[in-house]
Scaffold this motif. Structure first.
Motif, PDB file in Angstrom:
ATOM      1  N   PHE A   1      67.719  -3.894-116.444  1.00 51.79           N
ATOM      2  CA  PHE A   1      66.375  -3.544-115.995  1.00 51.79           C
ATOM      3  C   PHE A   1      66.026  -4.378-114.776  1.00 51.79           C
ATOM      4  CE2 PHE A   1      65.826  -2.656-120.684  1.00 51.79           C
ATOM      5  CZ  PHE A   1      65.949  -1.293-120.543  1.00 51.79           C
ATOM      6  N   ALA A   2      65.413  -3.737-113.791  1.00 51.19           N
ATOM      7  CA  ALA A   2      65.100  -4.413-112.533  1.00 51.19           C
ATOM      8  C   ALA A   2      64.237  -5.653-112.743  1.00 51.19           C
ATOM      9  CB  ALA A   2      64.413  -3.433-111.582  1.00 51.19           C
ATOM     10  N   SER A   3      63.287  -5.582-113.650  1.00 56.82           N
ATOM     11  CA  SER A   3      62.401  -6.727-113.869  1.00 56.82           C
ATOM     12  C   SER A   3      63.169  -7.948-114.361  1.00 56.82           C
ATOM     13  CB  SER A   3      61.292  -6.375-114.856  1.00 56.82           C
ATOM     14  OG  SER A   3      61.842  -5.944-116.088  1.00 56.82           O
ATOM     15  N   GLU A   4      64.214  -7.725-115.141  1.00 51.98           N
ATOM     16  CA  GLU A   4      65.035  -8.831-115.631  1.00 51.98           C
ATOM     17  C   GLU A   4      66.029  -9.293-114.564  1.00 51.98           C
ATOM     18  OE1 GLU A   4      64.830  -7.574-120.320  1.00 51.98           O
ATOM     19  OE2 GLU A   4      66.506  -6.852-119.121  1.00 51.98           O
ATOM     20  N   LEU A   5      66.582  -8.347-113.817  1.00 55.34           N
ATOM     21  CA  LEU A   5      67.483  -8.703-112.723  1.00 55.34           C
ATOM     22  C   LEU A   5      66.764  -9.518-111.657  1.00 55.34           C
ATOM     23  CD1 LEU A   5      69.655  -5.550-111.952  1.00 55.34           C
ATOM     24  CD2 LEU A   5      70.463  -7.815-112.600  1.00 55.34           C
ATOM     25  N   MET A   6      65.533  -9.150-111.401  1.00 54.20           N
ATOM     26  CA  MET A   6      64.741  -9.839-110.399  1.00 54.20           C
ATOM     27  C   MET A   6      64.696 -11.341-110.694  1.00 54.20           C
ATOM     28  SD  MET A   6      60.715  -9.271-109.498  1.00 54.20           S
ATOM     29  CE  MET A   6      60.056 -10.449-110.665  1.00 54.20           C
ATOM     30  N   VAL A   7      64.402 -11.688-111.929  1.00 48.61           N
ATOM     31  CA  VAL A   7      64.320 -13.095-112.324  1.00 48.61           C
ATOM     32  C   VAL A   7      65.695 -13.745-112.262  1.00 48.61           C
ATOM     33  CG1 VAL A   7      63.748 -14.660-114.221  1.00 48.61           C
ATOM     34  CG2 VAL A   7      62.291 -12.686-113.752  1.00 48.61           C
ATOM     35  N   ALA A   8      66.704 -13.067-112.786  1.00 45.36           N
ATOM     36  CA  ALA A   8      68.061 -13.622-112.811  1.00 45.36           C
ATOM     37  C   ALA A   8      68.589 -13.909-111.414  1.00 45.36           C
ATOM     38  CB  ALA A   8      69.008 -12.670-113.548  1.00 45.36           C
ATOM     39  N   LEU A   9      68.176 -13.096-110.444  1.00 46.39           N
ATOM     40  CA  LEU A   9      68.640 -13.270-109.067  1.00 46.39           C
ATOM     41  C   LEU A   9      67.744 -14.195-108.255  1.00 46.39           C
ATOM     42  CD1 LEU A   9      69.796  -9.611-108.361  1.00 46.39           C
ATOM     43  CD2 LEU A   9      71.239 -11.618-108.774  1.00 46.39           C
ATOM     44  N   GLY A  10      66.700 -14.725-108.883  1.00 46.87           N
ATOM     45  CA  GLY A  10      65.874 -15.731-108.232  1.00 46.87           C
ATOM     46  C   GLY A  10      64.730 -15.210-107.386  1.00 46.87           C
ATOM     47  N   TYR A  11      64.362 -13.948-107.552  1.00 45.13           N
ATOM     48  CA  TYR A  11      63.221 -13.405-106.809  1.00 45.13           C
ATOM     49  C   TYR A  11      61.934 -13.734-107.550  1.00 45.13           C
ATOM     50  CZ  TYR A  11      66.299 -10.675-103.816  1.00 45.13           C
ATOM     51  OH  TYR A  11      67.245 -10.292-102.911  1.00 45.13           O
ATOM     52  N   ALA A  12      60.941 -14.195-106.823  1.00 38.96           N
ATOM     53  CA  ALA A  12      59.661 -14.541-107.426  1.00 38.96           C
ATOM     54  C   ALA A  12      58.670 -13.378-107.384  1.00 38.96           C
ATOM     55  CB  ALA A  12      59.050 -15.749-106.711  1.00 38.96           C
ATOM     56  N   ARG A  13      58.851 -12.478-106.423  1.00 37.60           N
ATOM     57  CA  ARG A  13      57.908 -11.367-106.261  1.00 37.60           C
ATOM     58  C   ARG A  13      58.626 -10.030-106.310  1.00 37.60           C
ATOM     59  NH1 ARG A  13      53.768 -12.253-101.577  1.00 37.60           N
ATOM     60  NH2 ARG A  13      53.492 -10.145-102.306  1.00 37.60           N
ATOM     61  N   TRP A  14      58.005  -9.092-107.017  1.00 40.76           N
ATOM     62  CA  TRP A  14      58.570  -7.755-107.147  1.00 40.76           C
ATOM     63  C   TRP A  14      58.722  -7.091-105.782  1.00 40.76           C
ATOM     64  CZ3 TRP A  14      61.412  -4.644-109.745  1.00 40.76           C
ATOM     65  CH2 TRP A  14      61.394  -3.286-109.460  1.00 40.76           C
ATOM     66  N   GLU A  15      57.764  -7.292-104.906  1.00 39.30           N
ATOM     67  CA  GLU A  15      57.803  -6.645-103.595  1.00 39.30           C
ATOM     68  C   GLU A  15      59.077  -7.023-102.838  1.00 39.30           C
ATOM     69  OE1 GLU A  15      55.197  -8.570-104.615  1.00 39.30           O
ATOM     70  OE2 GLU A  15      53.723  -7.023-105.051  1.00 39.30           O
ATOM     71  N   ASN A  16      59.462  -8.286-102.905  1.00 42.26           N
ATOM     72  CA  ASN A  16      60.676  -8.739-102.212  1.00 42.26           C
ATOM     73  C   ASN A  16      61.933  -8.156-102.864  1.00 42.26           C
ATOM     74  OD1 ASN A  16      59.014 -10.262-100.571  1.00 42.26           O
ATOM     75  ND2 ASN A  16      59.302 -12.128-101.738  1.00 42.26           N
ATOM     76  N   PHE A  17      61.931  -8.093-104.176  1.00 43.66           N
ATOM     77  CA  PHE A  17      63.092  -7.545-104.876  1.00 43.66           C
ATOM     78  C   PHE A  17      63.230  -6.054-104.605  1.00 43.66           C
ATOM     79  CE2 PHE A  17      65.342  -6.200-108.857  1.00 43.66           C
ATOM     80  CZ  PHE A  17      66.553  -6.753-108.518  1.00 43.66           C
ATOM     81  N   ARG A  18      62.104  -5.369-104.496  1.00 40.27           N
ATOM     82  CA  ARG A  18      62.120  -3.932-104.212  1.00 40.27           C
ATOM     83  C   ARG A  18      62.793  -3.662-102.867  1.00 40.27           C
ATOM     84  NH1 ARG A  18      62.944   0.593-106.174  1.00 40.27           N
ATOM     85  NH2 ARG A  18      61.847   2.298-105.257  1.00 40.27           N
ATOM     86  N   VAL A  19      62.581  -4.550-101.894  1.00 42.21           N
ATOM     87  CA  VAL A  19      63.245  -4.422-100.587  1.00 42.21           C
ATOM     88  C   VAL A  19      64.759  -4.539-100.762  1.00 42.21           C
ATOM     89  CG1 VAL A  19      63.549  -5.516 -98.330  1.00 42.21           C
ATOM     90  CG2 VAL A  19      61.253  -5.219 -99.268  1.00 42.21           C
ATOM     91  N   ALA A  20      65.198  -5.498-101.570  1.00 47.90           N
ATOM     92  CA  ALA A  20      66.635  -5.689-101.823  1.00 47.90           C
ATOM     93  C   ALA A  20      67.230  -4.455-102.503  1.00 47.90           C
ATOM     94  CB  ALA A  20      66.866  -6.933-102.674  1.00 47.90           C
ATOM     95  N   ILE A  21      66.498  -3.879-103.438  1.00 46.89           N
ATOM     96  CA  ILE A  21      66.969  -2.657-104.104  1.00 46.89           C
ATOM     97  C   ILE A  21      67.106  -1.535-103.077  1.00 46.89           C
ATOM     98  CG2 ILE A  21      66.372  -0.845-105.767  1.00 46.89           C
ATOM     99  CD1 ILE A  21      65.018  -3.048-107.450  1.00 46.89           C
ATOM    100  N   GLY A  22      66.126  -1.426-102.193  1.00 46.95           N
ATOM    101  CA  GLY A  22      66.179  -0.403-101.148  1.00 46.95           C
ATOM    102  C   GLY A  22      67.400  -0.562-100.254  1.00 46.95           C
TER     103      GLY A  22
END
Length: 111
Positions: free
Chosen positions: A33-54
């Motif tokens: 799940f993206a919300s769990e991956l976000m934390v595991a990869l060290g992203y603090a904000r969803w907006e920044n992680f969404r850019v990486a997913i894009g």
């Protein structure tokens, strides 16, 4: 990257992995799940992680990799936490007390 660090990262991904059954019921597919991956990869904000997913989706498209095989637009439903439920009950009870304590106002009569 050294073998110890790779082993640590693998453990993190193993911990947050989920298995779902395929549509035909014949196999289990591992997903994250993206919300769990976000934390595991060290992203603090969803907006920044969404850019990486894009960027990852764009990379798949550039390499003619089927994006649907790797990314799904899925919203994980979460249950409201117990603290929130308690707060909602308390607010509802206080609203009832206020309603009982306040004087009843006469209704306006139309002429």
């Amino acid at each position: 990257m050294d073998k110890i660090r790779i082993s640590q990262l693998k453990s993190v991904f193993d911990e947050i992995g989920h298995f779902i059954t395929s549509d035909d019921g014949k196999e289990q597919v591992e997903v994250w799940f993206a919300s769990e991956l976000m934390v595991a990869l060290g992203y603090a904000r969803w907006e920044n992680f969404r850019v990486a997913i894009g960027r990852a989706v764009d990379s798949c498209k550039t390499q003619n990799i089927n994006v649907d095989d790797h990314f799904r637009d899925l919203t994980k439903m979460i249950e409201i936490g117990e603290d929130i439920k308690k707060l909602e009950r308390r607010v509802a009870a206080e609203e009832k007390q206020i309603e009982k304590a306040s004087p009843k106002l006469p209704k306006n009569k139309k002429k």
